[in-house]
Enzyme design. Structure first.
Site, short mmCIF file in Angstrom:
data_model
loop_
_atom_site.label_atom_id
_atom_site.label_comp_id
_atom_site.label_asym_id
_atom_site.label_seq_id
_atom_site.Cartn_x
_atom_site.Cartn_y
_atom_site.Cartn_z
N CYS A 266 0.81 -1.22 0.00
CA CYS A 266 0.00 0.00 0.00
C CYS A 266 0.84 1.27 0.00
O CYS A 266 0.32 2.37 0.12
CB CYS A 266 -0.96 0.00 1.18
SG CYS A 266 -2.04 -1.45 1.20
N GLU B 61 -5.83 5.63 16.71
CA GLU B 61 -5.81 5.86 15.26
C GLU B 61 -6.92 6.83 14.85
O GLU B 61 -6.72 7.72 14.03
CB GLU B 61 -6.02 4.53 14.50
CG GLU B 61 -4.78 3.66 14.38
CD GLU B 61 -3.83 4.17 13.30
OE1 GLU B 61 -4.07 5.24 12.71
OE2 GLU B 61 -2.81 3.50 13.05
N LYS C 263 -8.24 0.08 10.44
CA LYS C 263 -8.25 -1.00 9.44
C LYS C 263 -7.28 -2.07 9.91
O LYS C 263 -6.10 -1.82 10.12
CB LYS C 263 -7.82 -0.46 8.08
CG LYS C 263 -7.72 -1.55 7.03
CD LYS C 263 -7.47 -0.99 5.66
CE LYS C 263 -7.27 -2.13 4.66
NZ LYS C 263 -7.01 -1.63 3.32
N LYS D 254 -12.90 -1.44 9.85
CA LYS D 254 -12.85 -2.47 8.82
C LYS D 254 -11.95 -3.61 9.24
O LYS D 254 -10.84 -3.34 9.69
CB LYS D 254 -12.31 -1.83 7.54
CG LYS D 254 -12.06 -2.80 6.42
CD LYS D 254 -11.40 -2.10 5.29
CE LYS D 254 -11.08 -3.14 4.24
NZ LYS D 254 -10.35 -2.59 3.15
N TYR E 151 -21.02 -5.50 -0.16
CA TYR E 151 -21.26 -6.04 -1.49
C TYR E 151 -22.69 -6.53 -1.62
O TYR E 151 -23.16 -6.79 -2.72
CB TYR E 151 -20.27 -7.19 -1.76
CG TYR E 151 -18.83 -6.71 -1.65
CD1 TYR E 151 -18.23 -6.05 -2.72
CD2 TYR E 151 -18.11 -6.85 -0.47
CE1 TYR E 151 -16.94 -5.56 -2.61
CE2 TYR E 151 -16.82 -6.37 -0.35
CZ TYR E 151 -16.23 -5.72 -1.42
OH TYR E 151 -14.96 -5.23 -1.32
C1 PBG Z 1 -6.80 -1.64 -0.22
C2 PBG Z 1 -8.05 -2.25 0.29
C3 PBG Z 1 -8.31 -3.59 0.66
C4 PBG Z 1 -9.68 -3.65 0.93
C5 PBG Z 1 -10.19 -2.38 0.74
N1 PBG Z 1 -9.17 -1.54 0.37
C6 PBG Z 1 -7.45 -4.76 0.69
C7 PBG Z 1 -6.31 -4.87 1.61
O1 PBG Z 1 -6.10 -4.02 2.48
O2 PBG Z 1 -5.59 -5.83 1.45
C8 PBG Z 1 -10.44 -4.88 1.33
C9 PBG Z 1 -11.90 -4.85 1.01
C10 PBG Z 1 -12.57 -6.16 1.12
O3 PBG Z 1 -12.01 -7.19 1.51
O4 PBG Z 1 -13.76 -6.20 0.77
N2 PBG Z 1 -5.84 -1.34 0.69
#
Ligand code: PBG
Length: 324
Positions: free
Chosen positions: A129, A232, A194, A247, A312
């Protein structure tokens, strides 16, 4: 008091009573639908690991987005897959990149709110990333690229940019980048908490963003930590985040609750790919009722405190809610 005077079952006797006393009401207005955009035209390919989800070229994305809009879902979250990946992820800010073109087309042809994912992992050849040097993901050099990507999305018409990279200081860098470019009205939805999660598996197939070496534990959060999530979030609030995200959602309902109680900002929860694909797979096996399980999970995410649910299942669930 107590039994036999108190009988909680009295209020569960009929659907009419249950409906009257229901504490959490899921609404189509809560939903954000993630979509994947690829270069080219005429492309609509189903993603193997995510039944019912597709990678679309811009033309086909617009057709699909009209169905999203017709279902009443207010917003989409865009992820792009580039023509060519490179070590610095430079296509992330290409003016004619898939996300930039899709954003402009969506704003022209629909009334949907457009949120764009800001990250480099889909665009870098190594799948991390951020910028990599000597096997390490560098923080500060990544910030400028993220800010450029966010500005390119805003220029294309994005209403909200959503950084998901987990570099320190990215919200501040993106805020200044946007402001300097004259986009002070573009909002930031920060993927503030996240986690380094196994539940992103199906997404990485969809976005071709699996790290080519190592993993994301050096920047995404340890699933064991909740207090750190609040730290965070506090940092992101201080840097100018307009909305906060937790997330994944399901294994982190406690974090959603604490975010909601601690900050006075809208809280979004991302019901990620693995969470949705698990239900889809079990339903295909006939092991669970996919519709009931999905609505139960979405209701639980809202009950935990989420104001916004990224899922989704948004379009399908919108249809089910309209039937009720
Ligand atoms: C990108 C990102 C990811 C997801 C959203 N943005 C993947 C990751 O961090 O590897 C995951 C979304 C999902 O699993 O539905 N950094």
């Amino acid at each position: 008091m107590g039994f036999p005077v108190e009988r909680p079952r009295r209020l569960r006797r009929s659907e009419g009573l249950r409906r009257l006393v229901r504490e959490t009401r899921l609404s189509v207005s809560d939903f954000v639908y993630p979509m994947f955009v690829v270069p080219g035209s005429g492309v609509a390919e189903e993603i193997g690991s995510m039944p019912g989800q597709f990678r679309y070229s811009v033309d086909r994305l617009i057709e699909a987005a009209k169905r999203v809009e017709d279902a009443g879902v207010p917003a989409v979250l865009l992820f792009g897959i580039p023509e060519k990946k490179d070590p610095a992820g430079s296509e992330a800010y290409a003016p004619a990149g898939a996300v930039q073109r899709a954003t402009a087309a969506l704003k022209e042809k629909t009334k949907l709110l457009v949120i764009t994912d800001v990250c480099l992992c889909e665009y870098t050849s190594h799948g991390h990333c951020g910028v990599v040097e000597g096997g390490r993901v560098l923080n500060d050099p990544t910030l400028e690229i993220l800010a450029r990507a966010a500005v390119s999305h805003a220029r294309a018409g994005a209403d909200v940019v959503a950084p998901s990279d987990m570099m320190d200081g990215r919200v501040g860098a993106i805020r200044s980048g946007l402001d300097e470019a004259g986009f002070e009205e573009t909002a930031i939805l920060s993927y503030a908490a996240k986690y380094a999660s196994a539940f992103y598996g199906p997404f990485r197939e969809a976005a071709e963003s699996t790290p080519q070496f190592g993993d994301r534990q050096g920047y995404q959060m340890d699933p064991a930590n909740a207090q750190e999530a609040l730290r965070e979030m506090a940092l992101d609030v201080a840097e100018g985040a307009d909305m906060l995200m937790v997330k994944p959602a399901l294994a982190y309902l406690d974090v959603i609750r604490r975010a909601k109680e601690t900050f006075h900002l809208p809280v979004a929860a991302y019901n990620v790919s693995g969470e949705c694909s698990m239900i889809a797979a079990a339903a295909r096996m006939g092991w669970i009722d996919g519709r009931r399980a999905t609505l139960e999970v979405l209701t639980a995410i809202k009950r935990a405190g989420a104001d916004i649910i990224i899922t989704y299942a948004a379009v399908e669930a919108a249809g089910w809610l309209a039937e009720r």
